[in-house]
Design a protein around this motif. Structure first.
Motif, PDB file in Angstrom:
ATOM      1  N   LEU A 179      35.643  50.949  44.525  1.00 15.05           N
ATOM      2  CA  LEU A 179      37.246  51.157  44.493  1.00 15.05           C
ATOM      3  C   LEU A 179      37.315  52.412  43.781  1.00 15.05           C
ATOM      4  O   LEU A 179      36.880  52.468  42.855  1.00 15.05           O
ATOM      5  CB  LEU A 179      37.771  49.890  44.027  1.00 15.05           C
ATOM      6  CG  LEU A 179      39.131  50.037  43.835  1.00 15.05           C
ATOM      7  CD1 LEU A 179      39.968  49.946  45.211  1.00 15.05           C
ATOM      8  CD2 LEU A 179      39.728  48.981  42.794  1.00 15.05           C
ATOM      9  N   ASN A 215      36.995  51.278  49.111  1.00 19.25           N
ATOM     10  CA  ASN A 215      38.202  50.818  48.880  1.00 19.25           C
ATOM     11  C   ASN A 215      38.939  51.942  48.466  1.00 19.25           C
ATOM     12  O   ASN A 215      38.543  52.351  47.366  1.00 19.25           O
ATOM     13  CB  ASN A 215      38.497  49.491  48.590  1.00 19.25           C
ATOM     14  CG  ASN A 215      37.739  48.537  49.154  1.00 19.25           C
ATOM     15  OD1 ASN A 215      38.108  47.890  50.177  1.00 19.25           O
ATOM     16  ND2 ASN A 215      36.668  47.876  48.436  1.00 19.25           N
ATOM     17  N   LEU A 217      42.787  52.704  46.790  1.00 20.74           N
ATOM     18  CA  LEU A 217      43.826  52.001  46.316  1.00 20.74           C
ATOM     19  C   LEU A 217      44.727  53.363  45.764  1.00 20.74           C
ATOM     20  O   LEU A 217      44.451  53.874  44.883  1.00 20.74           O
ATOM     21  CB  LEU A 217      43.768  50.909  45.364  1.00 20.74           C
ATOM     22  CG  LEU A 217      44.922  50.359  44.589  1.00 20.74           C
ATOM     23  CD1 LEU A 217      46.047  49.991  45.562  1.00 20.74           C
ATOM     24  CD2 LEU A 217      44.690  49.562  43.471  1.00 20.74           C
ATOM     25  N   LEU A 227      46.580  50.350  50.248  1.00 18.73           N
ATOM     26  CA  LEU A 227      45.271  49.913  50.158  1.00 18.73           C
ATOM     27  C   LEU A 227      44.793  50.428  51.350  1.00 18.73           C
ATOM     28  O   LEU A 227      45.078  49.678  52.402  1.00 18.73           O
ATOM     29  CB  LEU A 227      45.077  48.504  49.425  1.00 18.73           C
ATOM     30  CG  LEU A 227      43.612  48.108  49.648  1.00 18.73           C
ATOM     31  CD1 LEU A 227      42.684  48.717  48.629  1.00 18.73           C
ATOM     32  CD2 LEU A 227      43.544  46.485  49.639  1.00 18.73           C
ATOM     33  N   ASP A 229      41.164  49.359  52.859  1.00 16.48           N
ATOM     34  CA  ASP A 229      39.976  48.400  52.546  1.00 16.48           C
ATOM     35  C   ASP A 229      38.820  49.041  53.381  1.00 16.48           C
ATOM     36  O   ASP A 229      38.865  49.720  54.395  1.00 16.48           O
ATOM     37  CB  ASP A 229      40.684  46.916  52.554  1.00 16.48           C
ATOM     38  CG  ASP A 229      40.426  46.392  54.012  1.00 16.48           C
ATOM     39  OD1 ASP A 229      39.841  46.869  54.917  1.00 16.48           O
ATOM     40  OD2 ASP A 229      41.185  45.286  54.327  1.00 16.48           O
ATOM     41  N   GLU A 230      37.768  48.311  52.921  1.00 18.96           N
ATOM     42  CA  GLU A 230      36.367  48.692  53.402  1.00 18.96           C
ATOM     43  C   GLU A 230      36.398  48.378  54.888  1.00 18.96           C
ATOM     44  O   GLU A 230      35.335  49.059  55.716  1.00 18.96           O
ATOM     45  CB  GLU A 230      35.364  48.382  52.726  1.00 18.96           C
ATOM     46  CG  GLU A 230      35.130  46.751  52.771  1.00 18.96           C
ATOM     47  CD  GLU A 230      34.212  46.177  51.678  1.00 18.96           C
ATOM     48  OE1 GLU A 230      33.388  46.857  51.391  1.00 18.96           O
ATOM     49  OE2 GLU A 230      34.388  45.186  51.263  1.00 18.96           O
ATOM     50  N   HIS A 235      46.764  48.166  54.140  1.00 18.89           N
ATOM     51  CA  HIS A 235      47.808  47.301  53.273  1.00 18.89           C
ATOM     52  C   HIS A 235      48.897  48.045  52.821  1.00 18.89           C
ATOM     53  O   HIS A 235      48.553  48.774  51.816  1.00 18.89           O
ATOM     54  CB  HIS A 235      47.019  46.407  52.548  1.00 18.89           C
ATOM     55  CG  HIS A 235      45.918  45.531  52.952  1.00 18.89           C
ATOM     56  ND1 HIS A 235      46.107  44.208  53.505  1.00 18.89           N
ATOM     57  CD2 HIS A 235      44.475  46.079  53.103  1.00 18.89           C
ATOM     58  CE1 HIS A 235      44.636  43.955  53.997  1.00 18.89           C
ATOM     59  NE2 HIS A 235      44.048  44.954  53.703  1.00 18.89           N
ATOM     60  N   PHE A 258      43.949  43.883  40.497  1.00 21.47           N
ATOM     61  CA  PHE A 258      43.410  44.208  41.681  1.00 21.47           C
ATOM     62  C   PHE A 258      41.825  43.469  41.760  1.00 21.47           C
ATOM     63  O   PHE A 258      41.411  42.776  42.461  1.00 21.47           O
ATOM     64  CB  PHE A 258      43.262  45.594  42.320  1.00 21.47           C
ATOM     65  CG  PHE A 258      42.409  45.732  43.837  1.00 21.47           C
ATOM     66  CD1 PHE A 258      43.370  45.848  44.720  1.00 21.47           C
ATOM     67  CD2 PHE A 258      41.230  45.858  43.742  1.00 21.47           C
ATOM     68  CE1 PHE A 258      42.945  45.801  45.730  1.00 21.47           C
ATOM     69  CE2 PHE A 258      40.638  45.936  45.138  1.00 21.47           C
ATOM     70  CZ  PHE A 258      41.594  46.196  46.321  1.00 21.47           C
ATOM     71  N   TYR A 262      40.720  40.284  43.424  1.00 23.12           N
ATOM     72  CA  TYR A 262      39.755  40.154  44.737  1.00 23.12           C
ATOM     73  C   TYR A 262      38.708  39.185  44.262  1.00 23.12           C
ATOM     74  O   TYR A 262      38.132  38.234  45.061  1.00 23.12           O
ATOM     75  CB  TYR A 262      39.198  41.300  44.767  1.00 23.12           C
ATOM     76  CG  TYR A 262      37.898  41.564  45.762  1.00 23.12           C
ATOM     77  CD1 TYR A 262      38.074  41.449  47.207  1.00 23.12           C
ATOM     78  CD2 TYR A 262      36.687  41.564  45.222  1.00 23.12           C
ATOM     79  CE1 TYR A 262      37.300  41.479  48.067  1.00 23.12           C
ATOM     80  CE2 TYR A 262      35.675  41.545  46.359  1.00 23.12           C
ATOM     81  CZ  TYR A 262      36.113  41.587  47.543  1.00 23.12           C
ATOM     82  OH  TYR A 262      34.824  41.720  48.626  1.00 23.12           O
ATOM     83  N   SER A 267      40.073  37.965  48.829  1.00 26.10           N
ATOM     84  CA  SER A 267      41.207  38.931  49.829  1.00 26.10           C
ATOM     85  C   SER A 267      41.708  39.792  49.300  1.00 26.10           C
ATOM     86  O   SER A 267      42.164  40.086  48.115  1.00 26.10           O
ATOM     87  CB  SER A 267      42.393  37.833  50.157  1.00 26.10           C
ATOM     88  OG  SER A 267      43.596  38.361  50.423  1.00 26.10           O
ATOM     89  N   TYR A 268      41.523  40.995  50.066  1.00 24.55           N
ATOM     90  CA  TYR A 268      42.102  42.395  49.687  1.00 24.55           C
ATOM     91  C   TYR A 268      43.703  42.296  49.679  1.00 24.55           C
ATOM     92  O   TYR A 268      44.322  43.074  48.587  1.00 24.55           O
ATOM     93  CB  TYR A 268      41.709  43.476  50.382  1.00 24.55           C
ATOM     94  CG  TYR A 268      40.290  43.831  50.319  1.00 24.55           C
ATOM     95  CD1 TYR A 268      39.710  44.163  49.023  1.00 24.55           C
ATOM     96  CD2 TYR A 268      39.480  43.723  51.348  1.00 24.55           C
ATOM     97  CE1 TYR A 268      38.523  44.531  48.914  1.00 24.55           C
ATOM     98  CE2 TYR A 268      37.941  44.286  51.202  1.00 24.55           C
ATOM     99  CZ  TYR A 268      37.544  44.465  50.077  1.00 24.55           C
ATOM    100  OH  TYR A 268      36.369  44.736  49.781  1.00 24.55           O
ATOM    101  N   ALA A 271      44.268  40.819  46.568  1.00 19.59           N
ATOM    102  CA  ALA A 271      44.062  41.408  45.301  1.00 19.59           C
ATOM    103  C   ALA A 271      45.105  42.724  45.132  1.00 19.59           C
ATOM    104  O   ALA A 271      45.617  43.001  44.008  1.00 19.59           O
ATOM    105  CB  ALA A 271      42.838  42.233  45.581  1.00 19.59           C
TER     106      ALA A 271
END
Length: 301
Positions: A179, A215, A217, A227, A229-230, A235, A258, A262, A267-268, A271
């Motif tokens: 991250l 990831n 943020l 965000l 995510d991977e 998001h 965060f 996680y 769950s992102y 998070a």
């Protein structure tokens, strides 16, 4: 286990005045506080509020360093600081008056043998551990210190989290940090162009992801956060209602929320939600977020 690193921790001496600061004259305080901190320490403090144990690593020196260690222990934080042979842990003076004035100490020099000792501690981390690197690098250390740390940890299965800006952040991308957390201004600086909307921010985040970050943020102050995510999912979240009192530590609090979110949910989306609540709870408070305030704000998200 979660480990945080604070290279240059501090004791913040916060002085409140009822009148404007008068240069060259005697100013009498209306109140004062001492706050123990540093970005990694802030992350550890909010993690503790969320029930996530961590170990705060870094360097301390002199009687001020001993005071900081005792104070963090009294707060229930686990530390494993390295003790420098000379100098003193810095004291920062924060004057809260009509205008805010800060005088930040330089802190002790970190010699090569002290860094070697820290590298040894970090190389003992186990698969599944999380390492948080946050903030700038002291002048006594090489500019590629974060890069060197991530290079040493390659293949260990340690998930790294980096909150930094500019070249400091760009250098770690090839090592696949789990991250990274730039704010929107820092992201624009890396992108080399303005980022006027969410689409532009997403494109810039994807560029950092293509360079190695898993990831990304992006914090955007009162506009919330984004965000990437991977899995490539975007998001987006706003912020709860409240009055910003002090933004110091808000980014560290978001990072802590965060990571905890996680680990607790996998769950992102969750998070991001907990991270936003934690960052806002700190921004709306005089100090770092408390569990009670975090839970109150979670209900608004």
């Amino acid at each position: 286990m979660i480990y945080t690193v604070t290279f240059n921790p501090a004791i913040d001496y916060v002085v409140r005045l009822n009148a404007p600061l008068q240069a060259g004259a005697v100013n009498r305080a209306a109140g004062e506080d001492c706050v123990l901190g540093g970005k990694g320490i802030n992350v550890s403090g909010v993690l503790a509020q969320l029930g996530c144990p961590s170990v705060a690593l870094g360097f301390v020196a002199g009687e001020t360093g001993a005071w900081l260690e005792r104070g963090l222990a009294a707060q229930g934080l686990q530390t494993d600081f390295l003790h420098l042979p000379s100098g003193m842990t810095r004291i920062n003076v924060k004057i809260k008056a009509e205008q805010e004035t800060e005088l930040n100490g330089a802190g002790p020099a970190i010699p090569p043998e002290a860094m070697a000792a820290l590298y040894k501690k970090l190389e003992a981390l186990q698969k599944g551990d999380i390492l948080v690197l946050a903030g700038s690098i002291p002048a006594s250390l090489p500019a590629d210190t974060y890069e060197r740390i991530l290079a040493r940890l390659q293949g260990h299965g340690v998930r790294t989290v980096v909150d930094a800006s500019g070249p400091l952040l760009a250098r770690v991308l090839p090592y696949g940090p789990f991250l990274i957390k730039p704010n929107h201004h820092e992201l624009a600086e890396l992108a080399g162009c303005p980022l006027p909307d969410d689409d532009a921010i997403t494109r810039a985040a994807r560029q950092l992801q293509s360079q190695g970050a898993h990831n990304v943020l992006v914090s955007m102050a009162g506009d919330g956060a984004l965000l990437l995510d991977e899995a490539g999912t975007v998001h987006r979240i706003g912020v709860p209602q409240g009055k910003v009192i002090n933004s110091v530590g808000a980014g560290d609090s978001m990072l802590a929320g965060f990571v905890a979110g996680y680990l607790q949910s996998g769950s992102y989306a969750q998070a991001l939600r907990l991270g936003t609540a934690c960052g806002s709870a700190t921004a709306f408070s005089l100090g770092l977020a408390t569990r009670e305030e975090i839970e109150r704000l979670l209900e608004q998200l």
